[in-house]
Design an enzyme around this catalytic site. Structure first.
Site, PDB file in Angstrom:
ATOM      1  CG  HIS A   1      -5.681   1.806   5.113  1.00  0.00           C
ATOM      2  ND1 HIS A   1      -5.436   2.681   5.924  1.00  0.00           N
ATOM      3  CD2 HIS A   1      -4.795   0.924   4.873  1.00  0.00           C
ATOM      4  CE1 HIS A   1      -4.075   2.438   6.479  1.00  0.00           C
ATOM      5  NE2 HIS A   1      -3.662   1.452   5.739  1.00  0.00           N
TER       6      HIS A   1
ATOM      7  CD  GLU B   1      -3.406  -2.513   7.205  1.00  0.00           C
ATOM      8  OE1 GLU B   1      -2.363  -2.689   6.781  1.00  0.00           O
ATOM      9  OE2 GLU B   1      -4.023  -1.499   7.130  1.00  0.00           O
TER      10      GLU B   1
ATOM     11  N   GLY C   1       2.811  -0.929   4.210  1.00  0.00           N
ATOM     12  CA  GLY C   1       2.951   0.356   3.842  1.00  0.00           C
ATOM     13  C   GLY C   1       4.453   0.970   3.629  1.00  0.00           C
ATOM     14  N   GLY C   2       5.106   1.261   4.739  1.00  0.00           N
ATOM     15  CA  GLY C   2       6.220   1.896   4.719  1.00  0.00           C
ATOM     16  C   GLY C   2       7.371   1.153   3.980  1.00  0.00           C
TER      17      GLY C   2
ATOM     18  CG  ASN D   1      -1.786   1.294   1.478  1.00  0.00           C
ATOM     19  OD1 ASN D   1      -1.808   1.951   0.465  1.00  0.00           O
ATOM     20  ND2 ASN D   1      -2.345   1.282   2.566  1.00  0.00           N
ATOM     21  CD1 TRP D   2       3.647   0.700  -2.813  1.00  0.00           C
ATOM     22  CD2 TRP D   2       3.513   1.854  -4.781  1.00  0.00           C
ATOM     23  NE1 TRP D   2       4.005   0.019  -3.714  1.00  0.00           N
ATOM     24  CE2 TRP D   2       4.269   0.573  -4.729  1.00  0.00           C
ATOM     25  CE3 TRP D   2       3.532   2.754  -5.802  1.00  0.00           C
ATOM     26  CZ2 TRP D   2       4.790   0.229  -5.985  1.00  0.00           C
ATOM     27  CZ3 TRP D   2       3.942   2.220  -7.100  1.00  0.00           C
ATOM     28  CH2 TRP D   2       4.749   0.874  -7.164  1.00  0.00           C
ATOM     29  CE  LYS D   3       0.145   3.435   4.507  1.00  0.00           C
ATOM     30  NZ  LYS D   3      -0.034   3.551   6.105  1.00  0.00           N
TER      31      LYS D   3
ATOM     32  CD  GLU E   1      -2.929   5.568   6.592  1.00  0.00           C
ATOM     33  OE1 GLU E   1      -2.756   5.510   5.484  1.00  0.00           O
ATOM     34  OE2 GLU E   1      -2.000   4.766   7.442  1.00  0.00           O
TER      35      GLU E   1
ATOM     36  CB  SER F   1       5.192  -1.856  12.030  1.00  0.00           C
ATOM     37  OG  SER F   1       4.879  -0.293  12.264  1.00  0.00           O
TER      38      SER F   1
ATOM     39  N   GLY G   1       2.630   2.250  10.746  1.00  0.00           N
ATOM     40  CA  GLY G   1       3.646   3.219  10.675  1.00  0.00           C
ATOM     41  C   GLY G   1       4.213   3.550  11.895  1.00  0.00           C
TER      42      GLY G   1
HETATM   43  C1  PEP Z   1      -0.882   0.103   6.089  1.00  0.00           C
HETATM   44  O1  PEP Z   1      -0.877   1.558   6.323  1.00  0.00           O
HETATM   45  O2  PEP Z   1      -1.532  -0.606   5.681  1.00  0.00           O
HETATM   46  C2  PEP Z   1       0.339  -0.138   6.892  1.00  0.00           C
HETATM   47  C3  PEP Z   1       0.493  -1.532   7.155  1.00  0.00           C
HETATM   48  O3  PEP Z   1       1.492   0.686   6.948  1.00  0.00           O
HETATM   49  P1  PEP Z   1       3.170   0.413   7.694  1.00  0.00           P
HETATM   50  O4  PEP Z   1       3.481  -1.045   7.055  1.00  0.00           O
HETATM   51  O5  PEP Z   1       3.591   1.253   7.295  1.00  0.00           O
HETATM   52  O6  PEP Z   1       2.498   0.108   9.080  1.00  0.00           O
END
Ligand code: PEP
Length: 252
Positions: free
Chosen positions: A99, A169, A236-237, A11-13, A101, A215, A175
């Site tokens: 999600h 999640e 994500g990250g 998920n590149w956001k 967010e 994470s 994050g």
């Molecule tokens: C996400 O937002 O889907 C996610 C898992 O982010 P991160 O891996 O950065 O925690």
């Protein structure tokens, strides 16, 4: 061995410009092509505006493409939104919905998420339905209740193992560099599968992929992906760097 094929989803956001998206997608496509047969599926979900450049870069690599959100309606007066037909037309096979967010930034409720997932199904997209508790809910001992009620409220009728993926999640793990313990992750995933069975039946629930997100990184992914009810990751990250995301996939 589980019949569920591991899904490694990025998920590149809202990150990067088109040159970054192209470089990331090209780097992953090269790795996939060089690797040949792999024991996982890879999905990337770029910002909507970068879907076309990524579609071109990953063509022929086996990497799958998804949107980060879709509107519940087919078309019309919804400024700034993206329809499921638009995602499909651009080459997507998946759409992330619900999600945390989106739930926070855009006030999306379980009912909204359910309608979006239903729209995705209607267009032949796989809906990646996200759920997860906040830190306050976990501290209050409500983790299972919250995730159970999000499954009940966000998963539409007609969901199957073919058109639906669940992403667990924990909001407090996204994050932050923090994760639940492996035992805690497994406990919640097994619980989610049980709640899903109430909606789709035991056989479909047993075949449905439940991803862990929050994470996940090259260092912790091997242990997380080895858990019995963890069928992949939503990342994500660590999905923004070719080597990090590839290492996570190698840990599948
Ligand atoms: C996400 O937002 O889907 C996610 C898992 O982010 P991160 O891996 O950065 O925690």
């Amino acid at each position: 061995m589980s019949a569920r094929r591991t899904l490694i989803a990025g998920n590149w956001k809202m990150n990067g410009l088109s040159a970054d998206a192209k470089a990331l997608a090209t780097g992953l496509a090269e790795k996939m092509k060089a690797a040949g047969d792999v024991n996982f599926e890879m999905l990337v979900c770029p910002p909507a505006i970068q879907i076309p450049v990524v579609a071109t870069a990953i063509a022929g690599s086996g990497i799958q493409l998804g949107g980060q959100d879709n509107h519940a309606n087919a078309s019309g007066a919804h400024t700034g939104d993206t329809s499921v037909a638009m995602l499909k037309d651009a080459g997507c096979g998946y759409a992330i919905v619900g999600h945390s967010e989106r739930r926070t930034d855009h006030g999306e409720t379980d009912a909204v998420v359910k309608d979006k997932a239903q729209a995705a199904h209607g267009a032949g997209l796989v809906a990646v339905i996200c759920i997860g508790e906040t830190e306050a809910e976990r501290d209050a001992g409500k983790t299972l209740d919250v995730n159970g009620s999000q499954i009940a409220g966000s998963v539409p009728d007609g969901s199957t193992s073919a058109n639906t993926v669940i992403a667990y999640e924990p909001v407090w793990a996204i994050g932050t560099g923090r994760t639940p313990t492996n035992d805690e992750v497994q406990e919640v995933h097994a619980f989610i599968r049980g709640e899903l069975a109430k909606k789709v039946g035991d056989a479909e629930a047993a075949k449905t992929r439940i991803l862990y997100g929050g994470s996940m990184n090259p260092g912790n992914s091997k242990d997380l992906l080895a858990l019995a009810d963890v069928d992949g990751g939503l990342i994500g990250g660590a999905s923004l760097k070719v080597d990090d995301f590839w290492t996570v996939a190698q840990n599948a």
